[in-house]
Design a protein around this motif. Structure first.
Motif, short mmCIF file in Angstrom:
data_model
loop_
_atom_site.label_atom_id
_atom_site.label_comp_id
_atom_site.label_asym_id
_atom_site.label_seq_id
_atom_site.Cartn_x
_atom_site.Cartn_y
_atom_site.Cartn_z
N LEU A 58 55.58 64.14 44.23
CA LEU A 58 56.32 64.94 43.26
C LEU A 58 55.68 64.77 41.89
CD1 LEU A 58 58.77 66.70 42.41
CD2 LEU A 58 60.01 64.54 42.04
N GLU A 59 55.26 65.87 41.28
CA GLU A 59 54.69 65.84 39.94
C GLU A 59 55.52 66.70 39.01
OE1 GLU A 59 52.32 65.67 36.45
OE2 GLU A 59 52.74 64.31 38.12
N ILE A 60 56.03 66.08 37.95
CA ILE A 60 56.73 66.80 36.89
C ILE A 60 55.74 67.02 35.77
CG2 ILE A 60 58.63 66.72 35.24
CD1 ILE A 60 60.20 65.13 37.31
N TYR A 61 55.41 68.28 35.49
CA TYR A 61 54.32 68.62 34.59
C TYR A 61 54.82 69.43 33.40
CZ TYR A 61 54.31 73.37 36.62
OH TYR A 61 54.65 74.64 37.02
N HIS A 62 53.94 69.74 32.49
CA HIS A 62 54.33 70.53 31.31
C HIS A 62 53.61 71.87 31.30
CE1 HIS A 62 50.45 69.24 29.54
NE2 HIS A 62 50.59 70.30 28.77
N GLY A 63 54.26 72.84 30.70
CA GLY A 63 53.66 74.14 30.48
C GLY A 63 54.02 74.63 29.09
N ASN A 64 53.17 75.47 28.54
CA ASN A 64 53.35 75.98 27.19
C ASN A 64 53.13 77.49 27.20
OD1 ASN A 64 51.14 76.69 24.78
ND2 ASN A 64 53.04 75.83 24.01
N GLU A 65 54.02 78.22 26.56
CA GLU A 65 53.87 79.67 26.53
C GLU A 65 52.87 80.08 25.47
OE1 GLU A 65 57.75 81.20 25.82
OE2 GLU A 65 57.75 80.69 23.69
N ARG A 66 52.16 81.14 25.72
CA ARG A 66 51.14 81.64 24.79
C ARG A 66 51.82 82.43 23.69
NH1 ARG A 66 46.31 84.54 27.63
NH2 ARG A 66 45.89 82.35 28.16
N THR A 67 51.60 82.02 22.43
CA THR A 67 52.20 82.68 21.28
C THR A 67 51.11 82.94 20.25
OG1 THR A 67 54.29 81.52 21.64
CG2 THR A 67 53.95 82.51 19.47
N PRO A 68 50.78 84.20 19.96
CA PRO A 68 49.73 84.49 18.98
C PRO A 68 50.06 83.92 17.60
CG PRO A 68 50.32 86.45 20.25
CD PRO A 68 51.34 85.40 20.57
N GLY A 69 49.10 83.18 17.04
CA GLY A 69 49.26 82.66 15.69
C GLY A 69 50.19 81.48 15.55
N GLY A 70 50.62 80.88 16.65
CA GLY A 70 51.53 79.74 16.54
C GLY A 70 51.51 78.90 17.79
N VAL A 71 52.41 77.91 17.83
CA VAL A 71 52.54 77.04 18.99
C VAL A 71 53.77 77.47 19.77
CG1 VAL A 71 52.87 74.66 19.78
CG2 VAL A 71 51.45 75.13 17.77
N GLY A 72 53.57 77.89 21.02
CA GLY A 72 54.70 78.31 21.84
C GLY A 72 55.50 77.14 22.35
N ALA A 73 56.65 77.44 22.92
CA ALA A 73 57.54 76.40 23.43
C ALA A 73 56.91 75.67 24.61
CB ALA A 73 58.87 77.01 23.85
N TYR A 74 57.15 74.35 24.67
CA TYR A 74 56.73 73.51 25.80
C TYR A 74 57.93 73.25 26.69
CZ TYR A 74 52.12 72.27 23.91
OH TYR A 74 50.82 72.29 23.47
N SER A 75 57.76 73.52 27.99
CA SER A 75 58.79 73.28 28.98
C SER A 75 58.23 72.44 30.11
CB SER A 75 59.32 74.62 29.52
OG SER A 75 59.84 75.42 28.46
N SER A 76 59.06 72.15 31.12
CA SER A 76 58.64 71.29 32.23
C SER A 76 58.90 71.99 33.56
CB SER A 76 59.40 69.97 32.21
OG SER A 76 59.19 69.28 30.99
N GLY A 77 57.98 71.76 34.51
CA GLY A 77 58.12 72.27 35.86
C GLY A 77 57.87 71.16 36.85
N ALA A 78 57.97 71.48 38.15
CA ALA A 78 57.79 70.47 39.19
C ALA A 78 56.93 71.03 40.31
CB ALA A 78 59.13 70.01 39.74
N LEU A 79 56.10 70.16 40.88
CA LEU A 79 55.24 70.50 42.01
C LEU A 79 55.47 69.49 43.13
CD1 LEU A 79 51.86 70.92 40.08
CD2 LEU A 79 53.28 72.80 40.93
N LEU A 80 55.45 69.96 44.36
CA LEU A 80 55.40 69.08 45.52
C LEU A 80 54.01 69.23 46.12
CD1 LEU A 80 56.85 67.06 47.39
CD2 LEU A 80 57.45 69.02 48.86
N LEU A 81 53.26 68.12 46.19
CA LEU A 81 51.86 68.14 46.60
C LEU A 81 51.69 67.38 47.91
CD1 LEU A 81 50.44 67.20 43.09
CD2 LEU A 81 50.73 69.50 44.03
N ASP A 82 50.72 67.81 48.70
CA ASP A 82 50.42 67.16 49.97
C ASP A 82 50.04 65.69 49.74
OD1 ASP A 82 49.71 67.75 52.99
OD2 ASP A 82 48.08 66.53 52.19
N PHE A 83 50.56 64.80 50.56
CA PHE A 83 50.34 63.37 50.32
C PHE A 83 48.88 62.97 50.48
CE2 PHE A 83 50.31 58.89 51.77
CZ PHE A 83 50.83 58.31 50.62
N ALA A 84 48.21 63.44 51.53
CA ALA A 84 46.82 63.07 51.78
C ALA A 84 45.84 63.93 51.00
CB ALA A 84 46.52 63.16 53.27
N ASN A 85 46.25 65.10 50.58
CA ASN A 85 45.38 66.06 49.90
C ASN A 85 46.14 66.64 48.72
OD1 ASN A 85 43.28 67.82 49.34
ND2 ASN A 85 43.93 69.33 50.84
#
Length: 209
Positions: free
Chosen positions: A116-143
């Protein structure tokens, strides 16, 4: 933790850009610096808590300023935590909230069915810094570069006043995680000014993916 030492990455900023360096400690009182492990422009390096196929593994985020490709998270492997190779992209931003920047957050934890990986994402906003939010991924254990399931919308967004107003407005950035059985405690940066903690039910979070 590796043997009797704890290793962590941190962002090193210079006239050459932001890179990632490695340090370690036995007691959190004295620290050894091991130098730069990912060159500029690269950050958000998150180490796995155990080896994958006999190698150390890490997420990283190269070249966040590229405009001709969507942002991507990459994975790399190392025999010694210092020299990294087998670089491979495995997850790119596909939703509006993660089309500006995307990268690791908390160290991945082993759960039923994979990592389980809880990661960050940021929205693209021209001329500024967009909001940062969090998402989640379930990844294969061996790969772990194989994404099994993912959140299609943010699991956390800046909502409280201390998350919306600060040095950089509208930021929730997950960094630390404590697994307490069915409860996950996630520590996060808020507006680049404060630190917060949020709790999730592990079961409910996995079922939402």
């Amino acid at each position: 933790r590796v043997a009797d030492r704890y290793y962590f990455t941190y962002v090193a900023v210079s006239k050459h850009g932001a890179c990632t360096a490695l340090a370690s400690t036995k007691d959190f009182k004295t620290f050894d610096r091991h130098g730069i492990v990912f060159a500029a422009e690269n950050k958000d390096v998150v180490l796995f808590p155990s080896k994958i196929g006999g190698q150390y593994a890490a997420f990283h985020r190269p070249s966040p300023a590229m405009l001709f490709a969507p942002p991507e998270m990459w994975i790399a492997y190392s025999p010694d935590l210092l020299y990294w190779g087998r670089h491979e992209p495995f997850h790119g931003g596909s939703s509006e909230w993660e089309m500006g920047r995307i990268g690791g957050g908390c160290p991945p934890i082993q759960v039923e069915g994979g990592w389980l990986e809880i990661y960050h994402g940021n929205e693209r906003t021209p001329g500024g810094v967009g909001a940062y939010s969090s998402g989640a991924l379930l990844l294969d254990f061996a790969n772990p570069q194989r994404v099994l399931r993912r959140s299609t919308s943010p699991i956390m967004m800046p909502e409280a006043d201390f998350e919306r107003t600060g040095f950089v407005n509208n930021v929730v950035f997950p960094t630390g995680i404590i697994d307490r059985g069915d409860i996950l405690q996630v520590y996060y940066g808020a507006a680049d000014t404060n630190v917060g903690v949020v709790e999730w039910s592990k079961r409910e979070l996995l079922e939402s993916l």
